[in-house]
Design an enzyme around this catalytic site. Structure first.
Site, short mmCIF file in Angstrom:
data_model
loop_
_atom_site.label_atom_id
_atom_site.label_comp_id
_atom_site.label_asym_id
_atom_site.label_seq_id
_atom_site.Cartn_x
_atom_site.Cartn_y
_atom_site.Cartn_z
N ASN A 9 29.98 56.65 41.51
CA ASN A 9 30.75 55.54 42.11
C ASN A 9 32.04 56.37 42.87
OD1 ASN A 9 31.85 53.24 43.00
ND2 ASN A 9 31.84 52.38 40.67
N ARG B 132 26.55 53.88 44.52
CA ARG B 132 27.41 53.10 45.11
C ARG B 132 27.64 52.79 46.36
NH1 ARG B 132 33.07 50.14 43.34
NH2 ARG B 132 32.66 48.38 44.06
N HIS C 29 30.50 43.14 44.92
CA HIS C 29 30.37 43.57 44.06
C HIS C 29 28.93 42.64 43.28
CE1 HIS C 29 34.83 43.07 43.25
NE2 HIS C 29 34.99 44.78 42.59
N ARG D 230 45.75 43.50 46.08
CA ARG D 230 44.92 42.76 47.46
C ARG D 230 45.75 41.07 46.96
NH1 ARG D 230 38.68 44.56 47.24
NH2 ARG D 230 39.93 46.93 45.51
N ASP E 220 48.68 46.47 36.74
CA ASP E 220 47.72 46.08 35.88
C ASP E 220 47.80 44.79 35.19
OD1 ASP E 220 46.20 46.89 33.43
OD2 ASP E 220 45.92 48.30 34.15
N ARG F 130 47.19 44.04 32.33
CA ARG F 130 48.21 44.14 30.45
C ARG F 130 48.89 44.43 30.57
NH1 ARG F 130 43.65 48.84 29.34
NH2 ARG F 130 43.81 48.48 31.80
N GLU G 41 27.86 48.34 36.24
CA GLU G 41 27.34 48.44 38.22
C GLU G 41 26.88 49.72 37.53
OE1 GLU G 41 31.45 47.45 38.64
OE2 GLU G 41 30.58 47.17 40.81
N1 LIG Z 1 41.03 46.82 27.83
C1 LIG Z 1 41.19 46.02 28.26
N2 LIG Z 1 42.26 45.29 27.58
C2 LIG Z 1 42.80 44.92 28.48
N3 LIG Z 1 42.08 44.61 29.80
C3 LIG Z 1 42.07 45.57 30.53
C4 LIG Z 1 41.66 46.19 29.11
N4 LIG Z 1 40.18 47.49 30.55
C5 LIG Z 1 40.51 47.32 31.47
N5 LIG Z 1 41.53 46.08 31.75
C6 LIG Z 1 42.07 45.21 32.79
O1 LIG Z 1 41.35 45.60 33.53
C7 LIG Z 1 41.49 45.21 35.18
C8 LIG Z 1 41.27 46.81 35.26
O2 LIG Z 1 39.51 46.65 35.83
P1 LIG Z 1 38.63 47.16 35.77
O3 LIG Z 1 37.45 46.43 35.74
O4 LIG Z 1 38.42 47.92 35.13
O5 LIG Z 1 38.83 47.72 37.54
P2 LIG Z 1 37.98 48.85 38.63
O6 LIG Z 1 37.69 47.56 39.18
O7 LIG Z 1 38.69 49.38 38.49
O8 LIG Z 1 36.58 49.64 37.72
C9 LIG Z 1 43.09 46.20 34.94
O9 LIG Z 1 43.97 45.14 35.31
C10 LIG Z 1 43.28 45.74 32.95
O10 LIG Z 1 44.54 45.59 33.12
C1 LIG Z 2 34.59 46.21 46.74
C2 LIG Z 2 35.14 46.56 46.34
O1 LIG Z 2 36.37 45.77 45.95
O2 LIG Z 2 35.50 47.52 44.93
P1 LIG Z 2 35.92 47.42 43.41
O3 LIG Z 2 36.67 45.82 42.80
O4 LIG Z 2 35.48 48.53 43.40
O5 LIG Z 2 37.79 47.70 44.80
MG LIG Z 3 34.65 48.19 36.67
#
Ligand SMILES: Nc1ncnc2c1ncn2[C@@H]1O[C@H](COP(=O)(O)OP(=O)(O)O)[C@@H](O)[C@H]1O
Ligand SMILES: CC(=O)OP(=O)(O)O
Ligand SMILES: [Mg+2]
Length: 396
Positions: free
Chosen positions: A8, A89, A178, A239, A280, A282, A382
């Site tokens: 990815n 991906r 997605h 975004r 983020d 959190r 994924e």
């Molecule tokens: N263990 C966790 N506890 C709380 N929030 C989390 C945790 N892991 C990821 N997040 C939240 O998820 C978001 C990132 O999502 P993720 O699916 O990991 O991103 P990506 O799109 O980069 O794969 C962040 O805003 C973060 O706060």
């Molecule tokens: C398509 C897309 O937004 O992917 P990501 O959530 O990984 O940024």
């Molecule tokens: Mg992810």
């Protein structure tokens, strides 16, 4: 035993997993970050442990070499797990790609041609494919597209109301993203509920860094919130999601900001980050709890947008069996789940506070016994979905 390597690629990083085909066991996973910077970062994890290094990584080819070195140093041995395919991906497959596709020169030309619709994503995906071809010249490469699952959108859902011939010439329409995650989660939801996918109407909320909603009817995507690009729809980490397009004309006229700056503004400096200074969830939540008003407003805007999409997609589906939360925020953040669906009892949607707060792995129900609509948390995967589709593409 044979395995699939899943890659990815992002612009300056890539994540990988080695997945054994028969058992679907993860044999290794890792990431290569800060490609092109002074100090790179590599992390490689196997059932035996985790290893990190900070050596500089010039480009994606060097990143691949770093990953291979990690396999060589820490295992598992790729000789003992010969690769059946490398699954990539690829974010934008346009109208052309309906399913996972074995990469040929023509497929690469098509992916490159679609880069103008996904300039942040497709070039990085291609770099990953090139690097994998160099590293494994005799192994088939498979492209698994984020857009493919949304090929079933009806015209009323994918058409933007602008000049039809201009839109056709410039390939302007909703593609949705997605899709690999939405498809996996819809399937896992049917399994968890022990009901045939063909009979289920669900709304899947993929809330990660990027975030999107998908209405899935009988296993088919019928509506989704991301559009021609992954910018439209929900509020995301950086975004904006939905916005009156006239804001761009206004900013251009008033400030002289050009397209490149506006693109950067909406894709990288908006969303939670633009509203609160934190991208983020959190951090946003922590700040809001400590009384930071900007963070609280960011959270409210984020939740308000989700609630609106749930209502809209409920109406599009006409009936609703389940609302499913997935990805980083969806799987881990009970506050977002509870607050985004608060006040929807009149629609038959009732979240149970204790179930929602309970920690758990795997798919689980967070709605009350009396809730007409099941509310679930279903972890996405994924990489596993890419491995399954890659295997199917080369096997079949
Ligand atoms: N263990 C966790 N506890 C709380 N929030 C989390 C945790 N892991 C990821 N997040 C939240 O998820 C978001 C990132 O999502 P993720 O699916 O990991 O991103 P990506 O799109 O980069 O794969 C962040 O805003 C973060 O706060
Ligand atoms: C398509 C897309 O937004 O992917 P990501 O959530 O990984 O940024
Ligand atoms: Mg992810």
């Amino acid at each position: 035993m044979s395995a699939i390597l899943v890659v990815n690629s992002g612009s300056s990083s890539f994540k990988y997993q080695l997945i054994e085909i028969e058992t679907e066991q993860v044999l290794a996973s890792g990431l290569v970050e800060r490609i092109g910077e002074d100090a790179g970062h590599t992390k490689h994890t196997t059932p035996d442990g985790s290893w990190e290094s900070d050596d500089p990584i010039a480009d994606h080819t060097a990143g691949f070499a770093a990953m291979l070195a990690a396999f060589g140093d820490h295992g598992p041995s790729l000789d003992e797990h010969p690769l059946t395919a490398v699954g990539h991906r690829v974010v934008h497959g346009g109208k052309r790609f309906h399913e996972a596709t074995v990469v040929t020169d023509l497929v690469k030309i098509n992916i490159e041609d679609l880069s103008e619709l996904a300039p942040l994503h497709n070039p990085a995906n291609l770099a990953g494919i090139d690097a994998a071809q160099k590293a494994f010249p005799s192994v088939p490469q498979v492209a698994v597209f984020d857009t493919a699952f949304h090929q079933t959108l009806p015209p009323a859902a994918y058409t933007y109301a602008i000049d039809a011939s201009l839109a056709e010439r410039q390939r302007i329409r909703r593609y949705g993203f997605h899709g690999t995650s939405h498809k996996y989660v819809a399937g896992a939801t049917a399994e968890y509920l022990d009901r045939p996918l063909s009979s289920l109407k669900t709304i899947v909320l993929h809330l990660g860094n990027g975030a999107s909603v998908c209405a899935v009817d009988g296993g088919r995507s019928v509506e989704t919130s991301m559009g021609m690009t992954p910018l439209e729809g929900l509020v995301m980490g950086t975004r904006s999601g939905d916005l009156d397009p006239a804001v761009l004309f206004h900013l251009n006229r008033k400030t002289g900001m050009g397209f490149a700056e506006l693109d950067e503004l909406l894709n990288r400096r908006s969303g939670l980050l633009g509203l609160s200074g934190k991208g983020d969830m959190r951090d946003v939540q922590k700040a809001a709890a400590a009384g930071d008003e900007a963070a609280e407003l960011a959270l409210e805007v984020y939740l308000h947008r989700i609630r609106g999409y749930v209502g809209a997609y409920y109406a599009q589906l006409g009936r609703l069996d389940a609302i499913v939360f997935t990805a980083g925020v969806g799987e881990n953040n009970p506050l977002v789940r509870a607050r985004s669906l608060a006040g929807l009892e009149g629609l038959g949607i009732e979240v149970d506070a204790a179930r929602n707060e309970a920690r758990g792995l795997g798919a689980r129900t967070i709605s009350t016994e009396s809730s007409r609509v099941a509310v679930l948390v279903v972890p996405t995967n994924e990489e596993l979905e890419i491995a399954r589709q890659s295997f199917a593409a080369v096997a079949g």
